[in-house]
Design a protein around this motif. Structure first.
Motif, PDB file in Angstrom:
ATOM      1  N   CYS A 166     -16.265 -14.831   8.135  1.00 50.01           N
ATOM      2  CA  CYS A 166     -16.415 -13.616   7.334  1.00 50.01           C
ATOM      3  C   CYS A 166     -15.759 -12.430   8.037  1.00 50.01           C
ATOM      4  N   ARG A 167     -15.905 -12.353   9.357  1.00 49.91           N
ATOM      5  CA  ARG A 167     -15.314 -11.243  10.111  1.00 49.91           C
ATOM      6  C   ARG A 167     -13.787 -11.273   9.981  1.00 49.91           C
ATOM      7  N   THR A 168     -13.175 -12.459  10.123  1.00 46.51           N
ATOM      8  CA  THR A 168     -11.726 -12.584  10.011  1.00 46.51           C
ATOM      9  C   THR A 168     -11.264 -12.220   8.600  1.00 46.51           C
ATOM     10  N   ALA A 169     -11.965 -12.729   7.588  1.00 43.16           N
ATOM     11  CA  ALA A 169     -11.609 -12.400   6.199  1.00 43.16           C
ATOM     12  C   ALA A 169     -11.770 -10.909   5.948  1.00 43.16           C
ATOM     13  N   ARG A 170     -12.863 -10.315   6.457  1.00 42.94           N
ATOM     14  CA  ARG A 170     -13.121  -8.884   6.271  1.00 42.94           C
ATOM     15  C   ARG A 170     -12.002  -8.051   6.901  1.00 42.94           C
ATOM     16  N   GLU A 171     -11.554  -8.419   8.101  1.00 38.40           N
ATOM     17  CA  GLU A 171     -10.470  -7.683   8.770  1.00 38.40           C
ATOM     18  C   GLU A 171      -9.187  -7.761   7.953  1.00 38.40           C
ATOM     19  N   SER A 172      -8.869  -8.930   7.411  1.00 42.60           N
ATOM     20  CA  SER A 172      -7.667  -9.076   6.590  1.00 42.60           C
ATOM     21  C   SER A 172      -7.778  -8.264   5.306  1.00 42.60           C
ATOM     22  N   LEU A 173      -8.945  -8.308   4.677  1.00 44.34           N
ATOM     23  CA  LEU A 173      -9.137  -7.556   3.437  1.00 44.34           C
ATOM     24  C   LEU A 173      -9.091  -6.050   3.688  1.00 44.34           C
ATOM     25  N   LEU A 174      -9.644  -5.599   4.802  1.00 40.50           N
ATOM     26  CA  LEU A 174      -9.580  -4.173   5.132  1.00 40.50           C
ATOM     27  C   LEU A 174      -8.137  -3.736   5.374  1.00 40.50           C
ATOM     28  N   ALA A 175      -7.353  -4.574   6.053  1.00 42.27           N
ATOM     29  CA  ALA A 175      -5.940  -4.253   6.279  1.00 42.27           C
ATOM     30  C   ALA A 175      -5.190  -4.185   4.950  1.00 42.27           C
ATOM     31  N   LEU A 176      -5.480  -5.111   4.064  1.00 38.83           N
ATOM     32  CA  LEU A 176      -4.844  -5.119   2.750  1.00 38.83           C
ATOM     33  C   LEU A 176      -5.242  -3.876   1.957  1.00 38.83           C
ATOM     34  N   ARG A 177      -6.525  -3.528   1.969  1.00 39.92           N
ATOM     35  CA  ARG A 177      -6.990  -2.347   1.233  1.00 39.92           C
ATOM     36  C   ARG A 177      -6.364  -1.073   1.800  1.00 39.92           C
ATOM     37  N   GLU A 178      -6.285  -0.984   3.127  1.00 39.06           N
ATOM     38  CA  GLU A 178      -5.694   0.201   3.762  1.00 39.06           C
ATOM     39  C   GLU A 178      -4.210   0.316   3.420  1.00 39.06           C
ATOM     40  N   ALA A 179      -3.490  -0.791   3.496  1.00 42.06           N
ATOM     41  CA  ALA A 179      -2.059  -0.764   3.182  1.00 42.06           C
ATOM     42  C   ALA A 179      -1.831  -0.401   1.717  1.00 42.06           C
ATOM     43  N   THR A 180      -2.660  -0.927   0.832  1.00 43.93           N
ATOM     44  CA  THR A 180      -2.547  -0.618  -0.587  1.00 43.93           C
ATOM     45  C   THR A 180      -2.837   0.857  -0.839  1.00 43.93           C
ATOM     46  N   GLN A 181      -3.863   1.391  -0.193  1.00 44.65           N
ATOM     47  CA  GLN A 181      -4.202   2.801  -0.346  1.00 44.65           C
ATOM     48  C   GLN A 181      -3.066   3.695   0.138  1.00 44.65           C
ATOM     49  N   GLU A 182      -2.414   3.308   1.219  1.00 46.73           N
ATOM     50  CA  GLU A 182      -1.271   4.080   1.704  1.00 46.73           C
ATOM     51  C   GLU A 182      -0.155   4.096   0.672  1.00 46.73           C
ATOM     52  N   LEU A 183       0.079   2.978   0.004  1.00 49.80           N
ATOM     53  CA  LEU A 183       1.106   2.938  -1.030  1.00 49.80           C
ATOM     54  C   LEU A 183       0.751   3.855  -2.201  1.00 49.80           C
ATOM     55  N   VAL A 184      -0.525   3.898  -2.542  1.00 50.55           N
ATOM     56  CA  VAL A 184      -0.964   4.730  -3.660  1.00 50.55           C
ATOM     57  C   VAL A 184      -0.827   6.211  -3.326  1.00 50.55           C
ATOM     58  N   THR A 185      -1.215   6.604  -2.119  1.00 51.95           N
ATOM     59  CA  THR A 185      -1.247   8.021  -1.768  1.00 51.95           C
ATOM     60  C   THR A 185       0.027   8.530  -1.123  1.00 51.95           C
ATOM     61  N   GLU A 186       0.929   7.673  -0.711  1.00 48.71           N
ATOM     62  CA  GLU A 186       2.132   8.083   0.020  1.00 48.71           C
ATOM     63  C   GLU A 186       3.286   8.339  -0.938  1.00 48.71           C
ATOM     64  N   PRO A 187       3.646   9.632  -1.194  1.00 48.84           N
ATOM     65  CA  PRO A 187       4.772   9.907  -2.083  1.00 48.84           C
ATOM     66  C   PRO A 187       6.124   9.717  -1.385  1.00 48.84           C
ATOM     67  N   ASP A 188       6.158   9.833  -0.070  1.00 49.71           N
ATOM     68  CA  ASP A 188       7.386   9.672   0.697  1.00 49.71           C
ATOM     69  C   ASP A 188       7.633   8.198   0.972  1.00 49.71           C
ATOM     70  N   PRO A 189       8.764   7.894   1.607  1.00 49.77           N
ATOM     71  CA  PRO A 189       9.002   6.487   1.969  1.00 49.77           C
ATOM     72  C   PRO A 189       7.849   5.957   2.828  1.00 49.77           C
ATOM     73  N   PRO A 190       7.539   4.675   2.680  1.00 46.84           N
ATOM     74  CA  PRO A 190       6.418   4.107   3.429  1.00 46.84           C
ATOM     75  C   PRO A 190       6.700   4.090   4.930  1.00 46.84           C
ATOM     76  N   PRO A 191       5.633   4.100   5.734  1.00 46.41           N
ATOM     77  CA  PRO A 191       5.818   4.005   7.187  1.00 46.41           C
ATOM     78  C   PRO A 191       6.540   2.702   7.536  1.00 46.41           C
ATOM     79  N   PRO A 192       7.270   2.685   8.651  1.00 41.34           N
ATOM     80  CA  PRO A 192       8.066   1.498   8.993  1.00 41.34           C
ATOM     81  C   PRO A 192       7.248   0.227   9.169  1.00 41.34           C
ATOM     82  N   ASP A 193       5.995   0.324   9.589  1.00 44.30           N
ATOM     83  CA  ASP A 193       5.201  -0.888   9.821  1.00 44.30           C
ATOM     84  C   ASP A 193       4.417  -1.329   8.587  1.00 44.30           C
TER      85      ASP A 193
END
Length: 190
Positions: A40-67
């Protein structure tokens, strides 16, 4: 939000349940299972990374960060796919099968526990069957090593030891071949 309606983690908990409880666990309201379960911890970490990356795409009007692409691809690679089934062989009537993906999750967790390395991709490939009917497998494990890790050789030897031991003790497989490929470095905090 449904993530993957038919995937059960090795511990028996549904991936949807882990997704639905991300905020509860983050707020310190985890149940006993969530506190102690490595799956569950491993799945939770992956899901949190996915949610964070998705949120950055939603809120980032400029080009995405390189990573960002790398982070999204890591989450996508971690996405659960059942894959081929491996026969574990048994002396009793009937058989026991496990998916290549489940084996990959176990081996990824073993590699991550070595310290100073992170598993990126795990490829499990069946190369035959032994006398007991169990699948013989080859594994390719792609890793990132912590920047400044002066003991890379020892870290990789520890990964090899932990992955080989986990394949035998936790899954019941004997590895024909284990290739470790270092493809990236990471800094603390990434």
């Amino acid at each position: 939000m449904a993530v993957n309606q038919d995937y059960e983690l090795p511990c028996g908990r549904e991936l949807d349940t882990v997704w639905d409880r991300l905020d509860e666990v983050g707020a310190g309201r985890a149940d006993e299972h969530e506190l102690s379960c490595p799956h569950c911890r491993t799945a939770r970490e992956s899901l949190l990374a996915l949610r964070e990356a998705t949120q950055e795409l939603v809120t980032e009007p400029d080009p995405p960060p390189p990573d960002l692409v790398g982070r999204i691809m890591s989450a996508v690679r971690a996405e659960v796919r059942r894959g081929q089934m491996l026969n574990l062989g048994t002396s009793e009537p009937g058989g026991v099968e496990v998916s290549e993906q489940a084996v990959a999750v176990v081996l990824r967790y073993a590699a991550d526990s070595a310290g100073d390395v992170r598993a990126r991709r795990v490829r499990v490939r069946t190369v035959g069957v032994d006398d007991g009917g169990a699948a013989r497998v080859e594994v390719e494990l792609t890793l990132a090593v912590r920047l400044g890790n002066g003991d890379r050789g020892q870290s990789l030897a520890r990964v090899r030891e932990l992955v080989t031991r986990a394949a035998a003790a936790r899954v019941g497989l004997s590895l024909e071949k284990l290739d470790l490929l270092v493809e990236d470095v990471y800094e603390d905090g990434e």
